[in-house]
Design an enzyme around this catalytic site. Structure first.
Site, PDB file in Angstrom:
ATOM      1  CB  THR A 133      -0.989  -0.003   1.313  1.00 24.89           C
ATOM      2  OG1 THR A 133      -1.451   1.309   1.464  1.00 24.89           O
ATOM      3  CG2 THR A 133      -0.195  -0.314   2.375  1.00 24.89           C
ATOM      4  CG  ASP A 134      -1.452   5.030  -1.059  1.00 19.21           C
ATOM      5  OD1 ASP A 134      -1.799   4.467   0.156  1.00 19.21           O
ATOM      6  OD2 ASP A 134      -1.744   5.782  -1.600  1.00 19.21           O
ATOM      7  CD  GLU A 135      -3.429   3.800   4.623  1.00 17.46           C
ATOM      8  OE1 GLU A 135      -3.222   3.406   5.930  1.00 17.46           O
ATOM      9  OE2 GLU A 135      -4.419   3.709   4.061  1.00 17.46           O
ATOM     10  CE1 TYR A 159      -3.471  -2.509   5.783  1.00 17.04           C
ATOM     11  CE2 TYR A 159      -3.410  -0.011   5.230  1.00 17.04           C
ATOM     12  CZ  TYR A 159      -3.261  -1.594   4.759  1.00 17.04           C
ATOM     13  OH  TYR A 159      -3.278  -1.743   3.585  1.00 17.04           O
ATOM     14  CE  LYS A 163      -0.080  -4.602   3.037  1.00 19.98           C
ATOM     15  NZ  LYS A 163      -0.205  -5.905   2.382  1.00 19.98           N
TER      16      LYS A 163
HETATM   17  P1  NAD Z   1      -9.820  -7.122   2.153  1.00 14.09           P
HETATM   18  O1  NAD Z   1      -9.781  -7.115   3.897  1.00 14.09           O
HETATM   19  O2  NAD Z   1     -10.915  -6.754   1.507  1.00 14.09           O
HETATM   20  O3  NAD Z   1      -9.188  -8.720   2.251  1.00 14.09           O
HETATM   21  C1  NAD Z   1      -8.222  -9.457   2.839  1.00 14.09           C
HETATM   22  C2  NAD Z   1      -8.453 -10.961   2.586  1.00 14.09           C
HETATM   23  O4  NAD Z   1      -7.263 -11.528   3.235  1.00 14.09           O
HETATM   24  C3  NAD Z   1      -9.815 -11.526   3.123  1.00 14.09           C
HETATM   25  O5  NAD Z   1     -10.274 -12.051   2.250  1.00 14.09           O
HETATM   26  C4  NAD Z   1      -9.158 -12.383   4.313  1.00 14.09           C
HETATM   27  O6  NAD Z   1     -10.177 -13.305   4.851  1.00 14.09           O
HETATM   28  C5  NAD Z   1      -8.084 -12.943   3.790  1.00 14.09           C
HETATM   29  N1  NAD Z   1      -7.088 -12.780   5.174  1.00 14.09           N
HETATM   30  C6  NAD Z   1      -6.898 -12.162   6.244  1.00 14.09           C
HETATM   31  N2  NAD Z   1      -5.994 -12.808   7.016  1.00 14.09           N
HETATM   32  C7  NAD Z   1      -5.550 -13.931   6.495  1.00 14.09           C
HETATM   33  C8  NAD Z   1      -4.773 -14.920   6.635  1.00 14.09           C
HETATM   34  N3  NAD Z   1      -3.823 -14.725   8.063  1.00 14.09           N
HETATM   35  N4  NAD Z   1      -4.503 -15.754   6.087  1.00 14.09           N
HETATM   36  C9  NAD Z   1      -5.152 -16.054   4.874  1.00 14.09           C
HETATM   37  N5  NAD Z   1      -6.239 -15.117   4.295  1.00 14.09           N
HETATM   38  C10 NAD Z   1      -6.011 -13.994   5.291  1.00 14.09           C
HETATM   39  O7  NAD Z   1      -8.282  -6.416   1.857  1.00 14.09           O
HETATM   40  P2  NAD Z   1      -8.225  -5.641   0.398  1.00 14.09           P
HETATM   41  O8  NAD Z   1      -8.710  -4.439   0.302  1.00 14.09           O
HETATM   42  O9  NAD Z   1      -8.670  -6.712  -0.759  1.00 14.09           O
HETATM   43  O10 NAD Z   1      -6.486  -5.694   0.200  1.00 14.09           O
HETATM   44  C11 NAD Z   1      -5.891  -6.754  -0.249  1.00 14.09           C
HETATM   45  C12 NAD Z   1      -4.385  -6.236  -0.277  1.00 14.09           C
HETATM   46  O11 NAD Z   1      -4.121  -5.203  -0.626  1.00 14.09           O
HETATM   47  C13 NAD Z   1      -3.864  -6.152   1.250  1.00 14.09           C
HETATM   48  O12 NAD Z   1      -2.685  -6.667   1.502  1.00 14.09           O
HETATM   49  C14 NAD Z   1      -3.850  -4.635   1.399  1.00 14.09           C
HETATM   50  O13 NAD Z   1      -2.771  -4.100   2.297  1.00 14.09           O
HETATM   51  C15 NAD Z   1      -3.571  -4.197  -0.065  1.00 14.09           C
HETATM   52  N6  NAD Z   1      -3.903  -2.934  -0.384  1.00 14.09           N
HETATM   53  C16 NAD Z   1      -5.365  -2.339  -0.216  1.00 14.09           C
HETATM   54  C17 NAD Z   1      -5.730  -1.245  -0.960  1.00 14.09           C
HETATM   55  C18 NAD Z   1      -7.157  -0.908  -0.819  1.00 14.09           C
HETATM   56  O14 NAD Z   1      -7.632   0.186  -1.070  1.00 14.09           O
HETATM   57  N7  NAD Z   1      -7.861  -2.002  -0.506  1.00 14.09           N
HETATM   58  C19 NAD Z   1      -4.935  -0.618  -1.376  1.00 14.09           C
HETATM   59  C20 NAD Z   1      -3.464  -1.043  -1.706  1.00 14.09           C
HETATM   60  C21 NAD Z   1      -3.192  -1.893  -1.073  1.00 14.09           C
HETATM   61  O1  DAU Z   2      -4.131   3.842   0.573  1.00 12.33           O
HETATM   62  C1  DAU Z   2      -4.429   2.640   0.277  1.00 12.33           C
HETATM   63  C2  DAU Z   2      -5.242   2.176   1.579  1.00 12.33           C
HETATM   64  O2  DAU Z   2      -6.241   2.658   1.511  1.00 12.33           O
HETATM   65  C3  DAU Z   2      -5.150   0.557   2.038  1.00 12.33           C
HETATM   66  O3  DAU Z   2      -3.930   0.232   2.257  1.00 12.33           O
HETATM   67  C4  DAU Z   2      -6.118   0.210   2.840  1.00 12.33           C
HETATM   68  O4  DAU Z   2      -6.188  -1.231   3.101  1.00 12.33           O
HETATM   69  C5  DAU Z   2      -7.513   0.689   2.238  1.00 12.33           C
HETATM   70  O5  DAU Z   2      -8.691   0.481   3.503  1.00 12.33           O
HETATM   71  C6  DAU Z   2      -7.339   2.508   2.595  1.00 12.33           C
HETATM   72  O6  DAU Z   2      -7.185   2.940   3.557  1.00 12.33           O
HETATM   73  P1  DAU Z   2      -8.108   4.495   4.030  1.00 12.33           P
HETATM   74  O7  DAU Z   2      -7.975   4.631   5.357  1.00 12.33           O
HETATM   75  O8  DAU Z   2      -7.373   5.456   3.204  1.00 12.33           O
HETATM   76  O9  DAU Z   2      -9.531   4.017   3.481  1.00 12.33           O
HETATM   77  P2  DAU Z   2     -10.949   4.218   4.214  1.00 12.33           P
HETATM   78  O10 DAU Z   2     -11.844   3.879   3.031  1.00 12.33           O
HETATM   79  O11 DAU Z   2     -11.160   3.658   5.385  1.00 12.33           O
HETATM   80  O12 DAU Z   2     -10.734   5.720   4.433  1.00 12.33           O
HETATM   81  C7  DAU Z   2     -10.764   6.710   3.388  1.00 12.33           C
HETATM   82  C8  DAU Z   2     -10.965   8.205   3.581  1.00 12.33           C
HETATM   83  O13 DAU Z   2     -12.314   8.331   4.306  1.00 12.33           O
HETATM   84  C9  DAU Z   2      -9.947   8.406   4.934  1.00 12.33           C
HETATM   85  O14 DAU Z   2      -9.438   9.542   4.916  1.00 12.33           O
HETATM   86  C10 DAU Z   2     -10.683   8.079   6.086  1.00 12.33           C
HETATM   87  C11 DAU Z   2     -12.228   8.642   5.527  1.00 12.33           C
HETATM   88  N1  DAU Z   2     -13.468   8.022   6.166  1.00 12.33           N
HETATM   89  C12 DAU Z   2     -13.416   6.961   6.266  1.00 12.33           C
HETATM   90  C13 DAU Z   2     -14.544   6.080   6.795  1.00 12.33           C
HETATM   91  C14 DAU Z   2     -14.731   4.608   6.848  1.00 12.33           C
HETATM   92  C15 DAU Z   2     -14.137   9.152   6.718  1.00 12.33           C
HETATM   93  O15 DAU Z   2     -14.367  10.252   6.684  1.00 12.33           O
HETATM   94  N2  DAU Z   2     -15.680   8.393   7.154  1.00 12.33           N
HETATM   95  C16 DAU Z   2     -15.519   6.924   7.241  1.00 12.33           C
HETATM   96  O16 DAU Z   2     -16.719   6.400   7.590  1.00 12.33           O
END
Ligand code: NAD
Ligand code: DAU
Length: 355
Positions: A133-135, A159, A163
């Site tokens: 992730t970019d975080e 988190y 990562k």
């Molecule tokens: P998600 O939470 O939707 O899905 C995670 C999946 O991993 C789930 O199906 C869960 O059951 C499985 N899991 C959790 N712990 C596990 C374990 N110990 N063993 C096997 N499976 C397990 O997450 P996502 O949003 O799909 O993110 C996927 C990946 O991409 C993550 O590594 C996250 O850090 C990264 N990522 C997410 C975003 C985003 O915006 N969602 C952006 C950049 C990177």
């Molecule tokens: O940047 C990549 C990341 O983006 C991934 O690594 C994470 O897995 C993914 O969850 C996401 O993280 P964020 O914290 O940016 O996503 P989230 O959707 O939780 O929140 C997006 C923005 O909106 C953040 O600034 C918090 C804000 N927010 C979120 C929720 C859930 C609100 O203002 N209200 C809300 O109820």
């Protein structure tokens, strides 16, 4: 040839598996623990598809991973599995350390043992792709340039710290043992099958249910949004052509404040599914207490991936948001299945005393 995907019942992993099998006949072994975020309904179209082998299990279970590797002999392992929600990491960081750090360590060790024993040609062709992730880069000021691959790691939440730790392990397994790794660091994703704890699906579902749309703090935090299928195409490209040991930033140059995102969602819903009383969904916007340690701005510079590997996103923010809203409107069965008791417990815990 086969690939092993971890976390393939989650949001991005699920989209990746569906897209992979839509474009190729190469089988996928899908290892997922099925935490609250994993959902087999996402993969229901593959129920009778012999190219998809689903295994419920933990990436931290080294003997299970070793057995799967020995049985299926994958040419690549793609690690999507993680605890992924920042707010949950604030309430309970333990699971994040367990899966994202210890789990990745165990996965790397199982993969290293398998890879070391492969015949020379297969050993050379093998890849371990780590989805990050970019975080990990921390928070930007308004005038700062977007994150590049050499930006310093400055994670701020449990988190992102977990990562960052996993990225460091992956890097070290390459540097020390020669494991052929690739890492991608992507910005915020959105699209189909997104669990409604995250901003975009939460706002769509709350809007339709007539509930408040909770904006943390002043809502002027900036995220850089990418349609999930564009992230999946970037991962396929990096897997095919990425340079070993390198990291690639993935993003679509779509910086938006949270308020802009929520207003775009409301306008899209107003057009596609207007409220019965004729008012805009924007009237449901409610400002609530901020997230502790809330990162102010993320922005990804994806020029390395674009120029070295020729990747480009297909969707603009407007086209991706429209498709996403349409998907949620047409997939109420998936939504109802996900919005279970556990989900309601989370909403009560996170938003109950926040207003
Ligand atoms: P998600 O939470 O939707 O899905 C995670 C999946 O991993 C789930 O199906 C869960 O059951 C499985 N899991 C959790 N712990 C596990 C374990 N110990 N063993 C096997 N499976 C397990 O997450 P996502 O949003 O799909 O993110 C996927 C990946 O991409 C993550 O590594 C996250 O850090 C990264 N990522 C997410 C975003 C985003 O915006 N969602 C952006 C950049 C990177
Ligand atoms: O940047 C990549 C990341 O983006 C991934 O690594 C994470 O897995 C993914 O969850 C996401 O993280 P964020 O914290 O940016 O996503 P989230 O959707 O939780 O929140 C997006 C923005 O909106 C953040 O600034 C918090 C804000 N927010 C979120 C929720 C859930 C609100 O203002 N209200 C809300 O109820």
């Amino acid at each position: 040839m086969t690939i092993l995907v971890t976390g393939g019942a989650g949001f991005i992993g699920g989209n990746f598996v569906l897209d992979w099998l839509a474009g190729s006949d190469e089988p996928v072994v899908n290892l997922d623990k099925l935490t609250y975020a994993g959902n087999l309904e996402t993969l229901s179209s593959l129920r009778h598809d012999a190219r998809h082998v689903f295994v419920q299990g933990d990436i931290g279970d080294r003997s299970l991973v070793a057995a799967l590797l020995a049985q299926h002999q994958p040419r690549a392992v793609l690690n999507f599995a993680a605890e992924s929600h920042v707010d949950r990491s604030i309430h309970g960081p333990g699971e994040f350390i367990q899966t994202n750090v210890v789990g990745t360590f165990n996965l790397l060790e199982a993969v290293r043992a398998y890879w070391q024993d492969l015949p020379a040609g297969e050993r050379e062709a093998f890849r371990f792709l780590h989805v990050s992730t970019d975080e990990v880069y921390g928070s930007l000021a308004p005038e700062d340039a977007a994150f590049v691959e050499s930006s310093r790691y400055e994670p701020n939440s449990p988190y992102s710290a977990s990562k960052a730790a996993s990225d460091h392990l992956v890097r070290a397994w390459h540097h020390t043992y020669g494991l052929p790794v690739l890492t991608t660091n992507c910005s915020n994703n959105y699209g189909p099958f997104h669990f409604p704890e995250k901003l975009i699906p939460l706002v769509i579902l709350n809007a339709l249910a007539g509930k408040p749309l909770p904006i943390y703090g002043d809502g002027r935090q900036v995220r850089d949004w990418l349609y999930v299928k564009d992230h999946c195409s970037a991962i396929r490209r990096v897997l095919a052509a990425g340079k070993l040991g390198e990291t690639y930033n993935v993003g679509g140059w779509n910086e938006k404040t949270n308020l802009e995102v929520v207003h775009t969602l409301c306008a899209t819903l107003d057009a596609l599914s207007p409220r019965a009383d004729g008012q805009s969904y924007a009237s449901q916007i409610t400002f609530v207490q901020d997230r502790p340690g809330h990162d102010r701005r993320y922005a990804i510079d994806a020029r390395k991936l674009e120029s070295e590997l020729g990747w480009k996103p297909q969707q603009t923010f407007d086209s991706g948001i429209r498709q996403t809203v349409q998907w949620y409107l047409s997939n109420q069965d998936w939504v109802q299945n996900v919005v279970s008791g556990h989900y309601r417990d989370w909403v009560a815990k996170q938003y109950g005393d926040r207003a």
